[in-house]
Design a protein around this motif. Structure first.
Motif, PDB file in Angstrom:
ATOM      1  N   ASP A 195      77.001 120.391  67.408  1.00  0.00           N
ATOM      2  CA  ASP A 195      76.323 120.042  68.656  1.00  0.00           C
ATOM      3  C   ASP A 195      75.651 121.244  69.296  1.00  0.00           C
ATOM      4  O   ASP A 195      74.706 121.106  70.051  1.00  0.00           O
ATOM      5  N   SER A 196      76.178 122.431  69.030  1.00  0.00           N
ATOM      6  CA  SER A 196      75.466 123.631  69.476  1.00  0.00           C
ATOM      7  C   SER A 196      75.493 124.646  68.349  1.00  0.00           C
ATOM      8  O   SER A 196      76.399 124.655  67.514  1.00  0.00           O
ATOM      9  N   ALA A 197      74.456 125.480  68.319  1.00  0.00           N
ATOM     10  CA  ALA A 197      74.351 126.497  67.278  1.00  0.00           C
ATOM     11  C   ALA A 197      75.195 127.693  67.671  1.00  0.00           C
ATOM     12  O   ALA A 197      75.235 128.081  68.838  1.00  0.00           O
TER      13      ALA A 197
ATOM     14  N   LEU B 175      75.274 131.576  67.285  1.00  0.00           N
ATOM     15  CA  LEU B 175      74.349 132.649  66.932  1.00  0.00           C
ATOM     16  C   LEU B 175      75.102 133.969  66.828  1.00  0.00           C
ATOM     17  O   LEU B 175      75.920 134.287  67.689  1.00  0.00           O
TER      18      LEU B 175
ATOM     19  N   PHE C 152      65.990 134.508  78.641  1.00  0.00           N
ATOM     20  CA  PHE C 152      66.132 133.065  78.401  1.00  0.00           C
ATOM     21  C   PHE C 152      64.986 132.373  79.119  1.00  0.00           C
ATOM     22  O   PHE C 152      64.698 132.683  80.284  1.00  0.00           O
TER      23      PHE C 152
ATOM     24  N   THR D  53      68.499 125.006  67.015  1.00  0.00           N
ATOM     25  CA  THR D  53      69.115 123.804  67.573  1.00  0.00           C
ATOM     26  C   THR D  53      68.005 122.885  68.058  1.00  0.00           C
ATOM     27  O   THR D  53      66.900 123.358  68.340  1.00  0.00           O
TER      28      THR D  53
ATOM     29  N   GLU E 246      78.359 136.934  69.768  1.00  0.00           N
ATOM     30  CA  GLU E 246      78.248 135.524  69.386  1.00  0.00           C
ATOM     31  C   GLU E 246      77.902 134.679  70.598  1.00  0.00           C
ATOM     32  O   GLU E 246      78.542 134.776  71.645  1.00  0.00           O
ATOM     33  N   LEU E 247      76.886 133.841  70.414  1.00  0.00           N
ATOM     34  CA  LEU E 247      76.448 132.954  71.484  1.00  0.00           C
ATOM     35  C   LEU E 247      76.424 131.528  70.968  1.00  0.00           C
ATOM     36  O   LEU E 247      76.143 131.286  69.786  1.00  0.00           O
ATOM     37  N   ALA E 248      76.661 130.563  71.865  1.00  0.00           N
ATOM     38  CA  ALA E 248      76.396 129.162  71.556  1.00  0.00           C
ATOM     39  C   ALA E 248      75.093 128.782  72.259  1.00  0.00           C
ATOM     40  O   ALA E 248      74.830 129.224  73.378  1.00  0.00           O
ATOM     41  N   PHE E 249      74.277 127.966  71.604  1.00  0.00           N
ATOM     42  CA  PHE E 249      72.953 127.607  72.128  1.00  0.00           C
ATOM     43  C   PHE E 249      72.700 126.153  71.752  1.00  0.00           C
ATOM     44  O   PHE E 249      72.924 125.761  70.604  1.00  0.00           O
ATOM     45  N   THR E 250      72.262 125.355  72.720  1.00  0.00           N
ATOM     46  CA  THR E 250      72.016 123.946  72.436  1.00  0.00           C
ATOM     47  C   THR E 250      70.934 123.403  73.350  1.00  0.00           C
ATOM     48  O   THR E 250      70.594 124.029  74.361  1.00  0.00           O
TER      49      THR E 250
ATOM     50  N   LEU F 118      77.821 122.525  74.507  1.00  0.00           N
ATOM     51  CA  LEU F 118      78.308 123.908  74.386  1.00  0.00           C
ATOM     52  C   LEU F 118      79.821 123.931  74.280  1.00  0.00           C
ATOM     53  O   LEU F 118      80.398 124.644  73.449  1.00  0.00           O
TER      54      LEU F 118
ATOM     55  N   SER G 132      81.731 123.487  70.947  1.00  0.00           N
ATOM     56  CA  SER G 132      81.832 124.588  69.976  1.00  0.00           C
ATOM     57  C   SER G 132      82.920 125.578  70.369  1.00  0.00           C
ATOM     58  O   SER G 132      83.142 126.564  69.668  1.00  0.00           O
TER      59      SER G 132
ATOM     60  N   GLY H 255      71.118 125.227  76.893  1.00  0.00           N
ATOM     61  CA  GLY H 255      72.248 125.952  77.466  1.00  0.00           C
ATOM     62  C   GLY H 255      72.736 127.067  76.571  1.00  0.00           C
ATOM     63  O   GLY H 255      72.631 126.985  75.349  1.00  0.00           O
ATOM     64  N   ILE H 256      73.256 128.103  77.224  1.00  0.00           N
ATOM     65  CA  ILE H 256      73.846 129.247  76.523  1.00  0.00           C
ATOM     66  C   ILE H 256      75.314 129.361  76.934  1.00  0.00           C
ATOM     67  O   ILE H 256      75.639 129.284  78.115  1.00  0.00           O
TER      68      ILE H 256
ATOM     69  N   PHE I 227      81.627 133.034  73.701  1.00  0.00           N
ATOM     70  CA  PHE I 227      82.968 132.810  73.168  1.00  0.00           C
ATOM     71  C   PHE I 227      83.870 133.882  73.745  1.00  0.00           C
ATOM     72  O   PHE I 227      83.785 135.048  73.361  1.00  0.00           O
TER      73      PHE I 227
END
Lengths: 342, 342
Positions: free
Chosen positions: A40-42, A44, A55, A129, B52-56, B84, B87, B149-150, B153
């Motif tokens: 659902d989310s990438a 990175l 951003f 994403t 590490e980032l989550a991105f969606t 987000l 993950s 969204g960002i 973790f």
């Protein structure tokens, strides 16, 4: 055209048909490892530990979808890459979301996706994403695209329009008005000239070259909706300075100038999609200009004006000096000039 | 209604009218320091160095805009926060982009913006960058919203559906089908029952509680479009396992169940917007369930099934065991059930 050759509502339903569309049209054309994971989310992985990110987001609703020099796909990648680049960030990752109208020919979607892939490769960004929505006929216009983007600051402090100072030079990376005149020309079948072509392009490499050559650069801004007039007015307001453009120094394609005059458009208010304004301290302006000109999208770059102190009380902050030596206010667009330019 | 009380094309033109709209409706209602800076991209400062980032991203095209329990604004914040959270990331920053149809009443836009502000506060995320586009009448449907969204973790490895293993338990945070049945009910004026209300909510705090109590949790997934059926099928495919749901253990509001049956909908295929599926190793499942139930959005959480080994060759991977002891395939939606649910 059979139903199987166009977008139907079920392509947006979270069903197996959506899954197939994603695999065949998106993943196989511009997929990255992150996109292929299907979470659902990438997630990175940044190469170095980072505390500052850039951003940004833009939606693209241009009509027509295809025009001389580009299409909505190239626009959707370039516009967001350029917004990141203006802050001095290195664009790395994009999200890409489609809102498609029922009936969109899959052949057009394919072309758009190929253009997305090509422009992302040119800019060296990954699409990691995405999202797919379908709306019924009459509730959209073929396809709208939203991209959001993340960039990192490799060695550069964040740039801001608030940094501009009196004495700084105003640089423009090339000719004004090409995108806007191309779009109106395509929409109205005006056929002004065969050499009117949109400038839509990712400018992150150009920005990187300028920053390398002129590290004291105050800021960048891409003169999109509202044109150069909006950009200069905004920068002057952000930095509490005044700014003057020398009309004779502003590069314009004569065919574009002629079309703008015929249509009654102010060339300074027309949208550009592959141009960058840079504000640079005077002592680094020549180096910045030379760097811009080494880039394929900056061949016609010029120093077009300079920054002065705050405007006198009650006076406007943005001005144009005409070739006759008089000055006039660089007016911002008040209402609507040309809808759905990007 | 006068023109001044609704969106006109000039609100999307990069003009002074767009600037005023942004100031009065967006910045003053849900603005953050980053949004107020007015640069082309937001510069975000992370508290600790991050690799590490989550991105969606998701676009929201729900109709009607307002429904029992929520609206498109609450949906646009919650949906992206939840993607987000699935993950294992802590959601921090959102972009928010409007595509508005000419004629959208400003009073409705105001309500949507207030809902965005309230939901962002609830989820503890900031809206840091945005975009405003206007399309002509008949080329949209009042308003579409995209959010990206960002997340970061903090202490947790990224989670993935690929992590599920035989023996794991399947948890669901509450009743199924509330959002989908609420939307169809509002759209068709069905008035099934006054206690059918959308579940739309940000679930990041619920996810954080589960991860604290059950750190070995394999993954989360929110069963939105395609419902629980799509979620379970996708997780089984990603992890090359099979999964079985015990129908008698699945929480469903009886009014929603009745409405679904009347409409001929499979409750497992209906979209939810405030529910989370978690796959948890058996030894931490009870702790995870208890943690879910401490959250206001997890009061009706239940363990609803478990993961087994890979399906036999040629057999489906997702099953339901009925209260009568028989099993049937948990079919994914093939075509379209209910368009524009989110």
């Amino acid at each position: 055209m059979s139903v199987s050759e166009q977008i139907v509502m079920a392509h947006g339903s979270g069903s197996t048909m959506m899954r197939e569309l994603i695999d065949e049209y998106f993943l196989s054309v511009y997929g990255s490892a992150e996109l292929a994971q299907g979470n659902d989310s990438a997630c990175l992985k940044l190469a170095t530990p980072t505390t500052e990110l850039a951003f940004t987001t833009d939606s693209y609703v241009v009509t027509p979808l295809f025009f001389a020099g580009g299409d909505i796909g190239r626009l959707a990648v370039s516009g967001t890459v350029n917004d990141l680049a203006t802050s001095g960030a290195t664009p790395l990752y994009l999200s890409l979301a489609f809102i498609m109208e029922e009936g969109l020919p899959l052949s057009e979607l394919r072309l758009i996706c190929q253009s997305i892939a090509q422009t992302a490769a040119e800019a060296q960004v990954s699409i990691v994403t995405g999202d797919t929505k379908v709306v019924p006929r009459g509730k959209g216009d073929k396809v709208y695209i939203n991209t959001a983007g993340i960039g990192v600051f490799l060695s550069q402090r964040p740039l801001s329009g608030a940094n501009c100072q009196p004495g700084d030079k105003i640089l423009l990376s090339g000719t004004l008005g090409d995108h806007g005149i191309t779009i109106v020309s395509a929409r109205e079948n005006l056929n002004f000239s065969t050499n009117i072509v949109s400038d839509v392009a990712p400018l992150n490499h150009l920005v990187a070259k300028v920053l390398q050559a002129a590290p004291a650069t105050r800021c960048f801004r891409d003169p999109t909706r509202g044109g150069l007039a909006a950009t200069i007015n905004e920068l002057a307001a952000q930095s509490a300075t005044s700014m003057t453009i020398e009309e004779s120094l502003v590069p314009v394609n004569p065919a574009v100038q002629g079309a703008a005059e015929m249509l009654g458009y102010d060339i300074y208010q027309i949208a550009n999609e592959g141009k960058m304004v840079a504000i640079v301290p005077a002592e680094q302006a020549t180096a910045a200009l030379a760097a811009m000109r080494t880039d394929e999208h900056g061949k016609n770059a010029a120093i077009i004006g300079e920054v002065s102190g705050p405007p006198a009380s009650g006076l406007p902050a943005a001005w144009v000096r005409t070739p006759f030596g008089s000055t006039r206010v660089l007016d911002m667009l008040v209402g609507e000039q040309l809808p759905r330019i990007c």
